[in-house]
Scaffold this active site. Structure first.
Site, PDB file in Angstrom:
ATOM      1  N   GLU A 118       0.820  -1.207   0.000  1.00 24.72           N
ATOM      2  CA  GLU A 118       0.000   0.000   0.000  1.00 24.72           C
ATOM      3  C   GLU A 118       0.861   1.268   0.000  1.00 24.72           C
ATOM      4  OE1 GLU A 118      -2.841  -0.244  -1.094  1.00 24.72           O
ATOM      5  OE2 GLU A 118      -4.305  -0.123   0.534  1.00 24.72           O
ATOM      6  N   THR A 121      -5.238   7.796  -5.561  1.00 31.11           N
ATOM      7  CA  THR A 121      -5.294   7.915  -4.111  1.00 31.11           C
ATOM      8  C   THR A 121      -4.337   8.990  -3.610  1.00 31.11           C
ATOM      9  OG1 THR A 121      -5.888   5.583  -3.918  1.00 31.11           O
ATOM     10  CG2 THR A 121      -5.048   6.661  -1.937  1.00 31.11           C
TER      11      THR A 121
END
Length: 314
Positions: A128, A180
């Site tokens: 991530e 993101t």
């Protein structure tokens, strides 16, 4: 065991008011990953989809997780992985988390399940960080454990699985991309105390609603006064989708992760499908291609072929 096949589910992070601390796993879409153990410390990646993601393991979300797993296992094994992604990168449905969590679980299975659940989460967060620049677990934990999860802390890891009510989830993925990292950069770094107090009340209410299976409390608590007002400007049609979906009977919902996908929770399949038709109509009216999922909450998380999931989202 020298080979293993896993299915890694898409996820909805934040759940409106729970920025970086709440998430749930979906029964669809899911990525498929096949792993083979190698007798030398390297990672070989094959893509079986049209997304053209990097095959250099240091530039690939699953790759960096597998490299970390090799190091953690002592550096004398390697992995070959074939990835078939059905969760589009940049969709807001946890595409990077599925790759990262799937890699952690697949590697662990081939290594004889030597890593604990907390270690799997730590490994997956490495992926991530590559994808978003930040180690966060709100997609990772429901992907691995299934159900709905609360991240009380990541330093140290402290994950609280919540009760999973029988709700339907409708998700629309407008075919635009919201990165993101970009969606994080536009957020305010300071908030008013009155907004923080309201947000805390909504988070507490949402958690209580899940634990008590109180659908109306869940609906009342799906309100975000801090993140959504900023991020929603990146998503055309968002306000209309949300308003018309709630008018049709949805409990509530909002941006899935950082977007552009939008999700709504409903008590019945009939309402969920009507909400899906509304979502599709809104985006057709403004000329944006979209894909709609009508699904439920996955209680298993990442599934190893032939076995039940890693965790229990009961």
């Amino acid at each position: 065991m020298e080979t293993v096949k896993i299915k890694a589910p898409g996820t909805v992070a934040n759940l409106v008011c729970g920025f970086d601390i709440l998430g749930l796993a979906l029964n669809e879409p899911c990525d498929i990953m096949e792993f083979r153990l190698l007798d030398e410390p390297k990672v070989v990646i094959h893509n079986r989809d049209a997304f053209d993601l990097p095959t250099d393991p240091e530039q690939n979300v699953a790759g960096v997780v597998l490299l970390a797993a090799i190091e953690k296992a002592g550096g004398n094994v390697g992995f070959e992985v074939t990835i078939e992604k059905h969760i589009k990168p940049g969709s807001g449905l946890g595409s990077s988390a599925a790759s990262a969590a799937g890699a952690a679980v697949g590697a662990n299975k081939l290594l004889g399940n030597r890593f604990s659940t907390d270690e799997l989460i730590q490994l997956a967060m490495i992926g991530e960080k590559l994808a978003t620049g930040v180690k966060h677990a709100d997609n990772i934990t429901p992907c691995i454990l299934g159900g709905i999860t609360l991240i009380r802390s990541i330093h140290p890891i402290d994950i609280v699985p919540l009760a999973t009510p029988d709700l339907y989830v409708t998700v629309v993925h407008p075919q635009i991309e919201v990165r993101t990292s970009d969606a994080r950069q536009i957020l305010k770094q300071q908030v008013y105390l009155k907004d923080a107090i309201k947000q805390w009340g909504n988070i507490a209410g949402l958690v209580a609603g899940f634990m008590r299976n109180d659908k109306q409390l869940i609906g009342r608590s799906l309100e975000d006064v801090i993140i959504e007002p900023v991020r929603s400007i990146l998503i055309p049609g968002f306000d209309e989708v949300k308003t018309r979906s709630k008018e049709a009977g949805a409990l509530g919902g909002g941006i899935s992760g950082s977007g552009p996908s939008v999700f709504m929770l409903s008590e019945t399949e009939t309402i969920a499908r009507e909400v899906g038709a509304i979502m599709n109509a809104v985006y057709r009216e403004i000329g944006i291609e979209n894909y709609v999922y009508v699904t439920t909450i996955s209680k298993e998380g990442v599934q190893v072929d032939g076995e039940s999931g890693v965790g229990s989202g009961e």
